[in-house]
Design an enzyme around this catalytic site. Structure first.
Site, PDB file in Angstrom:
ATOM      1  N   GLY A 240       0.822  -1.201   0.000  1.00 45.51           N
ATOM      2  CA  GLY A 240       0.000   0.000   0.000  1.00 45.51           C
ATOM      3  C   GLY A 240       0.856   1.251   0.000  1.00 45.51           C
ATOM      4  O   GLY A 240       1.991   1.251  -0.472  1.00 45.51           O
ATOM      5  N   SER A 241       0.322   2.301   0.573  1.00 48.48           N
ATOM      6  CA  SER A 241       1.006   3.587   0.575  1.00 48.48           C
ATOM      7  C   SER A 241       2.149   3.601   1.579  1.00 48.48           C
ATOM      8  O   SER A 241       2.180   2.818   2.536  1.00 48.48           O
ATOM      9  CB  SER A 241       0.012   4.702   0.924  1.00 48.48           C
ATOM     10  OG  SER A 241      -0.400   4.585   2.279  1.00 48.48           O
ATOM     11  N   GLY A 245       2.463   2.013   5.319  1.00 46.35           N
ATOM     12  CA  GLY A 245       3.572   1.131   5.640  1.00 46.35           C
ATOM     13  C   GLY A 245       4.334   1.565   6.873  1.00 46.35           C
ATOM     14  O   GLY A 245       4.790   0.724   7.667  1.00 46.35           O
ATOM     15  N   GLU A 262       5.741  -3.495   0.852  1.00 43.00           N
ATOM     16  CA  GLU A 262       5.795  -3.102  -0.557  1.00 43.00           C
ATOM     17  C   GLU A 262       4.974  -1.832  -0.689  1.00 43.00           C
ATOM     18  O   GLU A 262       3.748  -1.863  -0.744  1.00 43.00           O
ATOM     19  CB  GLU A 262       5.239  -4.204  -1.459  1.00 43.00           C
ATOM     20  CG  GLU A 262       6.038  -5.493  -1.439  1.00 43.00           C
ATOM     21  CD  GLU A 262       7.388  -5.349  -2.120  1.00 43.00           C
ATOM     22  OE1 GLU A 262       7.660  -4.285  -2.718  1.00 43.00           O
ATOM     23  OE2 GLU A 262       8.183  -6.300  -2.041  1.00 43.00           O
ATOM     24  N   CYS A 296       2.148   0.592  -8.498  1.00 42.34           N
ATOM     25  CA  CYS A 296       3.297   1.108  -7.751  1.00 42.34           C
ATOM     26  C   CYS A 296       4.506   1.240  -8.658  1.00 42.34           C
ATOM     27  O   CYS A 296       5.436   2.001  -8.358  1.00 42.34           O
ATOM     28  CB  CYS A 296       3.608   0.222  -6.545  1.00 42.34           C
ATOM     29  SG  CYS A 296       3.789  -1.521  -6.944  1.00 42.34           S
TER      30      CYS A 296
END
Length: 509
Positions: A240-241, A245, A262, A296
């Site tokens: 995610g963002s 994270g 990630e 991403c």
């Protein structure tokens, strides 16, 4: 729209209250509704997991782990192989669901399911290659070696943009390693999670497997917090963002758990004087507008040598003018919608910020209206010229916005590329071997992925996937990423009749 793919995946259109656990834990009073960004229609409702239900799922997973960890790894691989075969059977339907619920093109939806199939194949082979090492002992008649054991429960938190593939990267590897998994899919694409769980249930039932090897929970970030704070879940893999994270890393780290992160990317392609323009245009265009800029690994920046700048800008503008934007299940279209109205607003805010900063419009953006665009989530991919020091270009906007900037020498280009906080994917377009090797050297790209003459977007499952800096440092999928899902154990065996100590220490009575 024909939605037969829903019933083929065990989903009824507008269904009410699908399962949150392996065999269905139900809370009829609290639901997530999933609306398609394609046409704004309600796909279905998924019950939100309560704390009581979550604890039941975890307890069931703990019991399943006791059985699963003792099954020989190749036998676990056989189960994963069967899941891959089931995905082949359901590829068309699941790919259509991915496209309809998330908004990516049908080709990308099918491609995402193919990634799942590929990681199953990889994991099957891996199940016979969970290698340790042997070491020579300094003590006579001793043997040393290391082996790898499963961790236990792996908690997986996935994002909406790859609603099935990223789960499979984690889950299939974890399963052959002997772990069990608990998955919280994105609340923006919950039906994809239920579909994957339904397919797993078919395989589990055919093999008389215990409930809890693969489980599903649903909800917003508060349900994710059930796992991140839970000492019974030794590893959290979160996609995610960067903002999310950092929260996950701090929370899991506070209990000395492990996290595999990630996170965001702000990916650039360096275009050199010797670049092949056909390769440049294909790589840059798909990288920037594929999945409507919601990868991403999406290309956010083109760093173009001043001698090729005008040519690249003009040809790119012409190519953007040929893009077809619309229903992603119609294979004549190149670009589908953003995920929701919130994403549209972030896109509009970013464009406003770029213009206020002095960015020059190459291809203007905007929200599309009229027949076929009723959901309000369709936008025009946009291109802007900015200075290398642009503050807006330092940030990842999860939308189809591309920045163009000039450079004069390769050292400058690499410095510009590395100047952002994120470090996921990068690429150079060149026919010069020295330039490519310089880019791949320790003084080159600081990203986890560095490509030559391909774009930033898209990765094969055979290589470790992940990035550095604010991308989180995690690695998933191929290579030796499996080690993140296991614990290392060093063993020393004394087969003599004496007990010599290491380092020659004497201890005698």
């Amino acid at each position: 729209m024909n939605k037969d793919f829903l019933s083929k995946l065990g989903l009824a259109e507008d269904n009410d209250g699908t399962s949150t656990g392996s065999q269905g834990h139900h809370n009829p009073n609290d639901h997530i509704e999933s609306y398609s960004p394609v046409d704004g229609a309600l796909i279905g409702r998924v019950s939100t997991t309560t704390r009581e239900q979550y604890d039941q799922v975890i307890e069931t997973a703990q019991e399943a782990f006791k059985t699963w960890r003792l099954m020989p790894a190749p036998q676990r691989g056989e189960i994963v192989r069967q899941y891959g075969e089931a995905l082949r059977k359901h590829k068309d339907a699941l790919g259509r669901l991915v496209s309809y619920e998330m908004g990516k093109s049908l080709q990308e939806g099918w491609g995402e399911v193919q990634e799942m199939i590929d990681i199953c194949d990889f994991a099957v082979g891996l199940s016979r290659q969970l290698y340790g090492l042997t070491m020579h002992s300094e003590r006579p008649n001793h043997r040393m070696y290391e082996q790898w054991h499963p961790l236990g429960i792996v908690g997986i938190i996935s994002a909406f943009n790859f609603p099935v593939a990223v789960w499979s990267w984690n889950s299939m590897i974890a399963l052959v390693c002997g772990d069990v998994t608990v998955w919280k899919p994105s609340e923006k694409a919950p039906m994809c999670g239920v579909a994957c769980q339904n397919i797993w249930a078919e395989v589990a039932a055919a093999n008389d497997l215990p409930e809890g090897i693969s489980s599903l929970i649903n909800g917003d970030y508060t349900v994710g917090e059930f796992m991140t704070t839970d000492t019974r879940v030794p590893l959290i893999s979160a996609t995610g963002s960067t903002r999310m994270g950092k929260i996950v890393a701090q929370t899991v780290g506070a209990r000395l758990g492990k996290s595999l992160l990630e996170l965001g990317g702000n990916n650039a392609i360096i275009i050199t004087p010797s670049a092949d323009m056909d390769v440049v245009l294909t790589g840059a265009l798909f990288g920037a507008v594929g999945t409507c800029g919601q990868r991403c690994t999406s290309t956010r920046r083109l760093i173009i040598h001043e001698s090729r700048y005008d040519e690249v800008r003009d040809k790119l503008a012409t190519a953007y003018g040929q893009l077809r934007i619309g229903d992603p299940l119609d294979q004549n279209n190149h670009v589908g919608p953003l995920i929701d109205q919130g994403a549209v607003q972030m896109y509009l805010d970013a464009i406003e910020g770029i213009k206020k900063e002095g960015g020059k419009t190459v291809v203007d953006g905007g929200v599309l209206e009229g027949p076929g665009y009723e959901s309000g989530c369709y936008v025009k991919p946009a291109v802007f010229e900015v200075e290398p020091g642009s503050k807006m270009a330092q940030h990842e906007t999860f939308a189809p916005i591309l920045y163009l900037m000039k450079y004069s020498d390769l050292e400058e280009a690499i410095e510009i590329q590395n100047s952002v906080p994120q470090g996921l994917s990068s690429a150079i377009m060149t026919s010069n071997m020295r330039e490519s090797e310089r880019f791949l050297s320790a003084a080159g790209s600081d990203c986890g992925i560095a490509n030559v003459n391909i774009g930033t977007s898209g990765a094969e499952i055979g290589g470790a996937f992940g990035g550095e800096k604010e991308t989180g440092g995690g690695r998933e999928s191929g290579s030796d990423s499996w080690k993140a899902y296991m614990r290392r154990q060093t063993n020393t065996i004394n087969y003599s009749t004496e007990l010599p100590l290491a380092q020659g220490i004497k201890f005698e009575l």
